[in-house]
Design an enzyme around this catalytic site. Structure first.
Site, short mmCIF file in Angstrom:
data_model
loop_
_atom_site.label_atom_id
_atom_site.label_comp_id
_atom_site.label_asym_id
_atom_site.label_seq_id
_atom_site.Cartn_x
_atom_site.Cartn_y
_atom_site.Cartn_z
N SER A 33 0.90 -1.16 0.00
CA SER A 33 0.00 0.00 0.00
C SER A 33 0.93 1.20 0.00
O SER A 33 2.09 1.09 0.41
CB SER A 33 -0.84 0.03 1.28
OG SER A 33 -1.40 1.31 1.52
N TYR A 89 -1.74 0.67 10.73
CA TYR A 89 -1.73 0.14 9.37
C TYR A 89 -0.40 0.45 8.68
O TYR A 89 0.22 -0.43 8.08
CB TYR A 89 -2.91 0.75 8.59
CG TYR A 89 -3.11 0.20 7.20
CD1 TYR A 89 -3.46 -1.13 6.99
CD2 TYR A 89 -2.99 1.03 6.08
CE1 TYR A 89 -3.67 -1.63 5.71
CE2 TYR A 89 -3.20 0.54 4.79
CZ TYR A 89 -3.55 -0.78 4.62
OH TYR A 89 -3.75 -1.28 3.35
N1 LIG Z 1 -8.78 -0.97 -0.51
C1 LIG Z 1 -7.77 -0.09 -0.42
O1 LIG Z 1 -7.99 1.14 -0.44
C2 LIG Z 1 -6.35 -0.58 -0.33
C3 LIG Z 1 -5.31 0.32 -0.63
C4 LIG Z 1 -3.99 -0.12 -0.59
C5 LIG Z 1 -3.71 -1.45 -0.25
N2 LIG Z 1 -4.74 -2.30 0.06
C6 LIG Z 1 -4.39 -3.68 0.39
O2 LIG Z 1 -4.95 -4.53 -0.60
C7 LIG Z 1 -5.12 -5.84 -0.05
C8 LIG Z 1 -6.49 -6.36 -0.45
O3 LIG Z 1 -7.48 -5.56 0.17
P1 LIG Z 1 -8.84 -5.15 -0.57
O4 LIG Z 1 -8.83 -3.68 -0.69
O5 LIG Z 1 -9.05 -5.97 -1.77
O6 LIG Z 1 -9.92 -5.45 0.56
P2 LIG Z 1 -10.83 -6.75 0.83
O7 LIG Z 1 -11.76 -6.97 -0.30
O8 LIG Z 1 -11.38 -6.54 2.20
O9 LIG Z 1 -9.78 -7.94 0.81
C9 LIG Z 1 -9.03 -8.34 1.92
C10 LIG Z 1 -9.02 -9.85 1.92
O10 LIG Z 1 -8.22 -10.29 3.03
C11 LIG Z 1 -8.82 -11.46 3.52
N3 LIG Z 1 -8.49 -11.64 4.93
C12 LIG Z 1 -8.58 -10.72 5.93
N4 LIG Z 1 -8.26 -11.30 7.11
C13 LIG Z 1 -7.96 -12.60 6.83
C14 LIG Z 1 -7.58 -13.70 7.63
N5 LIG Z 1 -7.45 -13.60 8.96
N6 LIG Z 1 -7.37 -14.89 7.03
C15 LIG Z 1 -7.52 -15.02 5.67
N7 LIG Z 1 -7.87 -14.01 4.87
C16 LIG Z 1 -8.10 -12.81 5.44
C17 LIG Z 1 -10.32 -11.26 3.34
O11 LIG Z 1 -10.97 -12.51 3.14
P3 LIG Z 1 -11.94 -13.22 4.22
O12 LIG Z 1 -12.74 -12.14 4.87
O13 LIG Z 1 -12.71 -14.19 3.41
O14 LIG Z 1 -11.00 -13.91 5.15
C18 LIG Z 1 -10.42 -10.40 2.09
O15 LIG Z 1 -10.75 -11.18 0.96
C19 LIG Z 1 -4.88 -5.71 1.46
O16 LIG Z 1 -3.59 -6.18 1.76
C20 LIG Z 1 -4.95 -4.20 1.70
O17 LIG Z 1 -4.17 -3.81 2.81
C21 LIG Z 1 -6.05 -1.90 0.01
#
Ligand SMILES: NC(=O)c1ccc[n+]([C@@H]2O[C@H](COP(=O)([O-])OP(=O)(O)OC[C@H]3O[C@@H](n4cnc5c(N)ncnc54)[C@H](OP(=O)(O)O)[C@@H]3O)[C@@H](O)[C@H]2O)c1
Length: 222
Positions: A135, A148
Site C-alpha cells: 500500500s 496500518y
Molecule cells: N482498498 C484499499 O484502499 C487498499 C489500498 C492499498 C492497499 N490495500 C491492500 O490490498 C489488499 C487487499 O485488500 P482489498 O482492498 O481488496 O480489501 P478486501 O476486499 O477486504 O480484501 C481483503 C481480503 O483479506 C482477507 N483476509 C482478511 N483477514 C484474513 C484472515 N485472517 N485470514 C484469511 N484471509 C483474510 C479477506 O478474506 P476473508 O474475509 O474471506 O477472510 C479479504 O478477501 C490488502 O492487503 C490491503 O491492505 C487496500
C-alpha cells in the site's frame, strides 16, 4: 498448467487478480476465511473459462498455514505465482488503538505473509514470482493510520530484504504499493469518506499484472 496462489482472493483486489491471472492461463488457488465469497469467486473464474480451487484458512493461525503448505507439498504442486494479498486495516486516532487491534493487524498484515512465504518457499522455483500487496501506507506515514502504516512498512522491509537475498538465484519478490481502491476493505470504516470515488480494483490489478513482468517495485499513486 501454471499455478497462482492468492490469499484473500474472495473479494476486492485479490478477486480481480484471480480473474485476470486465470485469463492468462493460470490455475488459481484462492485462500481466505469466507467460503461463500471464495465459492462465488471460483464460479466467476469458471464462468469465464478458467480453473480455480478454494481453501478455507484463517491466515492468523500459523498451524493452518503449515498444514496448507504441507498439503501442496504432498501433491507435489509447484507455485509459479504467489500473491500475499490478504490484509486488514484498523484506522483512527492512535490513542484509541487496543492491544487486540495491534495483534490482529500484525498477525494478518505481517506475520501471515512472512509465515506463508516461508511455508511455501519449497514450492517456489527460481522462475517463480511472489507479489506482496503492500500500500502507499508502506511508503509514508499517514494521519490516523499509525498501526496500518507500521504493518505495511514492516511488509515493505521484508519484501525489499528478500529481493536482495534472492537477487541472483531465487524467486522474484515484487513489492506493490497502491493508493485507495473501492473494495469491501472500507465496508466497516468511515476513514475514507467516499470509497466509491476510488479506482476500481480491476484497474489496479491490470497495472500490477503488467508491471510485475518487468519491475520489482510497483507504485500506483493514481
Ligand atoms: N482498498 C484499499 O484502499 C487498499 C489500498 C492499498 C492497499 N490495500 C491492500 O490490498 C489488499 C487487499 O485488500 P482489498 O482492498 O481488496 O480489501 P478486501 O476486499 O477486504 O480484501 C481483503 C481480503 O483479506 C482477507 N483476509 C482478511 N483477514 C484474513 C484472515 N485472517 N485470514 C484469511 N484471509 C483474510 C479477506 O478474506 P476473508 O474475509 O474471506 O477472510 C479479504 O478477501 C490488502 O492487503 C490491503 O491492505 C487496500
Amino acid at each position: 498448467m501454471k499455478n497462482c496462489f492468492i490469499t484473500g482472493g474472495g473479494s476486492g483486489l485479490g478477486k480481480e487478480l484471480a480473474l485476470l491471472y486465470s485469463q492468462k492461463g493460470f490455475h488459481i488457488h484462492l485462500a481466505s476465511r469466507n467460503m461463500d465469497k471464495l465459492t462465488s469467486a471460483k464460479k466467476e473464474i469458471e464462468a469465464s473459462g478458467g480453473q480455480a480451487t478454494i481453501y478455507s484458512i484463517d491466515v492468523q493461525k500459523p498451524q493452518a498455514i503449515e498444514e496448507l503448505a504441507a498439503a501442496f507439498q504432498k501433491d507435489n504442486q509447484q507455485i509459479d505465482l504467489f500473491i500475499n494479498n490478504a490484509g486488514v486495516g484498523i484506522f483512527g486516532p492512535f490513542s484509541s488503538i487496543t492491544m487486540e487491534d495491534i495483534e490482529t493487524t500484525f498477525a494478518v498484515n505481517v506475520y501471515a505473509p512472512i509465515l506463508l512465504t516461508k511455508a511455501f518457499l519449497p514450492l517456489l522455483s527460481s522462475n517463480s514470482t511472489v507479489i506482496n500487496i503492500i500500500s502507499t501506507a508502506g511508503l509514508r506515514g499517514k494521519k490516523h493510520e499509525s498501526l496500518y502504516c507500521a504493518s505495511k512498512f514492516a511488509l515493505r522491509g521484508f519484501t525489499e530484504s528478500l529481493q536482495k537475498e534472492y537477487e541472483n538465484d531465487g524467486p522474484r519478490f515484487v513489492a506493490a504499493y497502491m493508493g485507495g481502491m473501492n473494495t469491501p476493505f472500507w465496508d466497516h470504516s468511515d476513514h475514507v469518506k467516499n470509497p466509491a470515488a476510488l479506482p476500481h480494483p480491476k484497474q489496479i490489478a491490470e497495472r500490477i499484472a503488467q508491471e510485475a513482468e518487468e519491475q520489482l517495485e510497483i507504485i500506483i499513486e493514481r
